[in-house]
Enzyme design. Structure first.
Site, PDB file in Angstrom:
ATOM      1  N   LYS A   1       0.808  -1.225   0.000  1.00 51.48           N
ATOM      2  CA  LYS A   1       0.000   0.000   0.000  1.00 51.48           C
ATOM      3  C   LYS A   1       0.845   1.282   0.000  1.00 51.48           C
ATOM      4  O   LYS A   1       0.406   2.303  -0.518  1.00 51.48           O
ATOM      5  CB  LYS A   1      -0.965   0.017   1.189  1.00 51.48           C
ATOM      6  CG  LYS A   1      -2.129  -0.931   1.011  1.00 51.48           C
ATOM      7  CD  LYS A   1      -3.125  -0.812   2.154  1.00 51.48           C
ATOM      8  CE  LYS A   1      -4.266  -1.797   1.969  1.00 51.48           C
ATOM      9  NZ  LYS A   1      -5.253  -1.750   3.032  1.00 51.48           N
TER      10      LYS A   1
ATOM     11  N   ASP B   1     -10.198   2.751   1.639  1.00 50.97           N
ATOM     12  CA  ASP B   1     -10.413   2.007   2.903  1.00 50.97           C
ATOM     13  C   ASP B   1     -11.198   2.834   3.912  1.00 50.97           C
ATOM     14  O   ASP B   1     -12.172   2.360   4.513  1.00 50.97           O
ATOM     15  CB  ASP B   1      -9.068   1.639   3.549  1.00 50.97           C
ATOM     16  CG  ASP B   1      -8.446   0.393   2.944  1.00 50.97           C
ATOM     17  OD1 ASP B   1      -9.180  -0.436   2.378  1.00 50.97           O
ATOM     18  OD2 ASP B   1      -7.207   0.249   3.053  1.00 50.97           O
TER      19      ASP B   1
ATOM     20  N   GLY C   1      -5.087   1.192  16.884  1.00 52.50           N
ATOM     21  CA  GLY C   1      -4.258   0.927  15.705  1.00 52.50           C
ATOM     22  C   GLY C   1      -3.728   2.206  15.097  1.00 52.50           C
ATOM     23  O   GLY C   1      -4.291   3.295  15.302  1.00 52.50           O
ATOM     24  N   ALA C   2      -2.621   2.080  14.368  1.00 53.26           N
ATOM     25  CA  ALA C   2      -2.029   3.242  13.691  1.00 53.26           C
ATOM     26  C   ALA C   2      -1.302   2.787  12.425  1.00 53.26           C
ATOM     27  O   ALA C   2      -0.420   3.477  11.927  1.00 53.26           O
ATOM     28  CB  ALA C   2      -1.075   3.972  14.627  1.00 53.26           C
ATOM     29  N   GLY C   3      -1.692   1.621  11.902  1.00 52.71           N
ATOM     30  CA  GLY C   3      -1.094   1.117  10.659  1.00 52.71           C
ATOM     31  C   GLY C   3      -1.797   1.743   9.456  1.00 52.71           C
ATOM     32  O   GLY C   3      -2.526   2.739   9.589  1.00 52.71           O
ATOM     33  N   GLY C   4      -1.595   1.151   8.268  1.00 51.91           N
ATOM     34  CA  GLY C   4      -2.141   1.717   7.033  1.00 51.91           C
ATOM     35  C   GLY C   4      -3.657   1.894   7.073  1.00 51.91           C
ATOM     36  O   GLY C   4      -4.173   2.970   6.740  1.00 51.91           O
ATOM     37  N   ALA C   5      -4.379   0.871   7.512  1.00 48.73           N
ATOM     38  CA  ALA C   5      -5.851   0.965   7.515  1.00 48.73           C
ATOM     39  C   ALA C   5      -6.315   1.962   8.569  1.00 48.73           C
ATOM     40  O   ALA C   5      -7.255   2.724   8.342  1.00 48.73           O
ATOM     41  CB  ALA C   5      -6.461  -0.414   7.764  1.00 48.73           C
TER      42      ALA C   5
ATOM     43  N   GLY D   1     -16.336  -6.024   9.965  1.00 49.56           N
ATOM     44  CA  GLY D   1     -15.475  -5.546   8.888  1.00 49.56           C
ATOM     45  C   GLY D   1     -15.947  -5.874   7.481  1.00 49.56           C
ATOM     46  O   GLY D   1     -15.386  -5.374   6.503  1.00 49.56           O
TER      47      GLY D   1
HETATM   48  P1  NDP Z   1      -0.708  -2.829   9.511  1.00 51.90           P
HETATM   49  O1  NDP Z   1       0.236  -3.976   9.568  1.00 51.90           O
HETATM   50  O2  NDP Z   1      -0.347  -1.599   8.740  1.00 51.90           O
HETATM   51  O3  NDP Z   1      -1.040  -2.344  11.024  1.00 51.90           O
HETATM   52  C1  NDP Z   1      -1.283  -3.276  12.042  1.00 51.90           C
HETATM   53  C2  NDP Z   1      -1.773  -2.568  13.306  1.00 51.90           C
HETATM   54  O4  NDP Z   1      -2.099  -3.572  14.275  1.00 51.90           O
HETATM   55  C3  NDP Z   1      -0.735  -1.666  13.966  1.00 51.90           C
HETATM   56  O5  NDP Z   1      -1.375  -0.574  14.598  1.00 51.90           O
HETATM   57  C4  NDP Z   1      -0.105  -2.604  15.009  1.00 51.90           C
HETATM   58  O6  NDP Z   1       0.444  -1.926  16.119  1.00 51.90           O
HETATM   59  C5  NDP Z   1      -1.331  -3.354  15.474  1.00 51.90           C
HETATM   60  N1  NDP Z   1      -1.014  -4.635  16.080  1.00 51.90           N
HETATM   61  C6  NDP Z   1      -0.738  -5.815  15.437  1.00 51.90           C
HETATM   62  N2  NDP Z   1      -0.524  -6.793  16.338  1.00 51.90           N
HETATM   63  C7  NDP Z   1      -0.646  -6.220  17.576  1.00 51.90           C
HETATM   64  C8  NDP Z   1      -0.538  -6.718  18.913  1.00 51.90           C
HETATM   65  N3  NDP Z   1      -0.252  -8.011  19.159  1.00 51.90           N
HETATM   66  N4  NDP Z   1      -0.749  -5.859  19.942  1.00 51.90           N
HETATM   67  C9  NDP Z   1      -1.058  -4.557  19.718  1.00 51.90           C
HETATM   68  N5  NDP Z   1      -1.164  -4.028  18.468  1.00 51.90           N
HETATM   69  C10 NDP Z   1      -0.965  -4.849  17.408  1.00 51.90           C
HETATM   70  O7  NDP Z   1      -2.077  -3.454   8.973  1.00 51.90           O
HETATM   71  P2  NDP Z   1      -3.320  -2.709   8.275  1.00 51.90           P
HETATM   72  O8  NDP Z   1      -3.450  -1.368   8.900  1.00 51.90           O
HETATM   73  O9  NDP Z   1      -3.219  -2.794   6.800  1.00 51.90           O
HETATM   74  O10 NDP Z   1      -4.544  -3.650   8.708  1.00 51.90           O
HETATM   75  C11 NDP Z   1      -5.052  -3.627  10.035  1.00 51.90           C
HETATM   76  C12 NDP Z   1      -6.330  -4.448  10.113  1.00 51.90           C
HETATM   77  O11 NDP Z   1      -7.346  -3.830   9.323  1.00 51.90           O
HETATM   78  C13 NDP Z   1      -6.162  -5.874   9.603  1.00 51.90           C
HETATM   79  O12 NDP Z   1      -6.795  -6.721  10.512  1.00 51.90           O
HETATM   80  C14 NDP Z   1      -6.898  -5.884   8.281  1.00 51.90           C
HETATM   81  O13 NDP Z   1      -7.483  -7.141   8.031  1.00 51.90           O
HETATM   82  C15 NDP Z   1      -7.978  -4.831   8.516  1.00 51.90           C
HETATM   83  N6  NDP Z   1      -8.429  -4.225   7.247  1.00 51.90           N
HETATM   84  C16 NDP Z   1      -9.746  -4.391   6.885  1.00 51.90           C
HETATM   85  C17 NDP Z   1     -10.215  -3.872   5.696  1.00 51.90           C
HETATM   86  C18 NDP Z   1     -11.647  -4.093   5.341  1.00 51.90           C
HETATM   87  O14 NDP Z   1     -12.020  -3.772   4.202  1.00 51.90           O
HETATM   88  N7  NDP Z   1     -12.474  -4.581   6.225  1.00 51.90           N
HETATM   89  C19 NDP Z   1      -9.357  -3.094   4.794  1.00 51.90           C
HETATM   90  C20 NDP Z   1      -7.984  -2.963   5.268  1.00 51.90           C
HETATM   91  C21 NDP Z   1      -7.565  -3.530   6.449  1.00 51.90           C
HETATM   92  P3  NDP Z   1       1.991  -1.389  16.135  1.00 51.90           P
HETATM   93  O15 NDP Z   1       1.958  -0.084  15.375  1.00 51.90           O
HETATM   94  O16 NDP Z   1       2.256  -1.232  17.578  1.00 51.90           O
HETATM   95  O17 NDP Z   1       2.803  -2.458  15.456  1.00 51.90           O
END
Ligand code: NDP
Length: 286
Positions: free
Chosen positions: A71, A107, A130-134, A248
């Site tokens: 992404k 998204d 959360g603070a990842g891409g989504a 979701g």
């Molecule tokens: P990323 O890998 O970019 O981000 C993952 C996030 O999850 C980060 O904030 C990470 O925290 C956190 N995380 C993962 N494991 C843990 C843990 N054990 N404890 C605490 N925090 C954790 O992924 P995306 O942002 O792309 O995706 C996130 C979710 O959104 C996924 O489950 C995906 O399936 C869902 N999604 C759903 C969509 C839909 O259409 N329904 C579309 C896109 C995504 P840290 O920063 O601390 O690592």
């Protein structure tokens, strides 16, 4: 009558790609509108992304989705970015506009669409895990949709602070980061709670967010970005507390519908997309 045998091509670049059901709902919507379009689900390794994008361009694909892990890295191979993709810093939908590849992000808008029927968003207070891409996409679009304040709760402090700054600097919503060092207490005045981490995602379906469940009140709408499984532990707990819940799958359908409109210029049937997806995933609560 002349016949045509050249379908318009769209698809997805991601890895893993095996469990991505997007093509099923997209092709159902193409058929429903009588469009001779295809959606090809491709497993693309990071080192092959550039060639995949060049290949799509050479074959005049009308567009493609990008998912994990492309992404952000796909941006290097595109000609332009739309506004929300530029703010978010990630692209999930690429659109071929007159030979130029333009990156968009659907998204966050997909999430906003999926939650709208359960909650009027104006001036609401949000807790977002959360603070990842989504999460970036969801936070930016919620802010653009008019929520008053977003508390970002994330394990990694740097990413969490960066996201709260992104929201505060680019939108009129207030935003703050909250460290996730111990069991999180959801403030009582919260209207919307959203999980956009991957905690609870298949196959780790028993994983739970570290939240004090006593702080979940029935007045809160509780949403999960995870669609596999649709009923995460968070959604189950929220239901037992009497909350309105949003899984979701709605976000998945809505973000796909917006991509469909970008590519074809036509509005797909949400009902057709949902029906195709529930058939493919054998679920009923879409
Ligand atoms: P990323 O890998 O970019 O981000 C993952 C996030 O999850 C980060 O904030 C990470 O925290 C956190 N995380 C993962 N494991 C843990 C843990 N054990 N404890 C605490 N925090 C954790 O992924 P995306 O942002 O792309 O995706 C996130 C979710 O959104 C996924 O489950 C995906 O399936 C869902 N999604 C759903 C969509 C839909 O259409 N329904 C579309 C896109 C995504 P840290 O920063 O601390 O690592």
């Amino acid at each position: 009558m002349s016949k045509h045998f050249l379908s318009k091509l769209t698809g997805s670049f991601a890895t893993p790609a095996l469990e991505n059901p997007t093509g099923v709902m997209m092709e159902a919507a193409y058929r429903d509108l009588g469009l001779d379009w295809r959606y090809i689900n491709c497993d693309i390794q990071p080192e092959d992304l550039k060639n995949a994008v060049l290949g799509a361009k050479a074959m005049n694909w009308r567009g493609f989705n990008c998912s994990i892990p492309h992404k952000v890295s796909v941006i290097d191979h595109l000609d332009e970015l739309g506004e929300s993709a530029r703010i978010i810093g990630a692209v999930n939908t690429v659109v071929n506009r007159d030979g130029k590849l333009v990156g968009e992000n659907t998204d966050g808008r997909g999430f906003v669409e999926s939650v709208k029927s359960s909650l009027e968003l104006t001036n609401k207070r949000v807790v977002l895990f959360g603070a990842g891409g989504a999460a970036r996409a969801v936070a930016v679009e919620l802010a653009l949709a008019g929520v008053a304040h977003i508390t970002i709760v994330n394990r990694n402090q740097e990413r969490g602070e960066e996201l709260s700054k992104l929201v505060a600097d680019n939108t009129s919503a207030g935003a703050e980061y909250h460290a996730w060092t111990k069991q999180y207490q959801i403030p009582a005045e919260t209207d919307l709670v959203i999980n956009v981490t991957s905690i609870g995602l298949f196959p780790n379906v028993d994983a739970e967010l570290d939240i004090d469940t006593e702080s979940i009140k029935s007045s809160m709408v509780v949403a999960d970005g995870i669609f596999n499984p649709p009923e995460t532990r968070l959604i189950q707990t929220a239901k037992t507390k009497g909350c309105t819940t949003v899984n979701g799958l709605g976000m998945l359908v809505q973000q796909g519908a917006i991509a469909f409109e970008y590519w074809t210029g036509k509005t797909p049937s949400i009902e057709v997309m949902k029906a195709a997806l529930s058939d493919a995933l054998c679920v009923t609560d879409l």
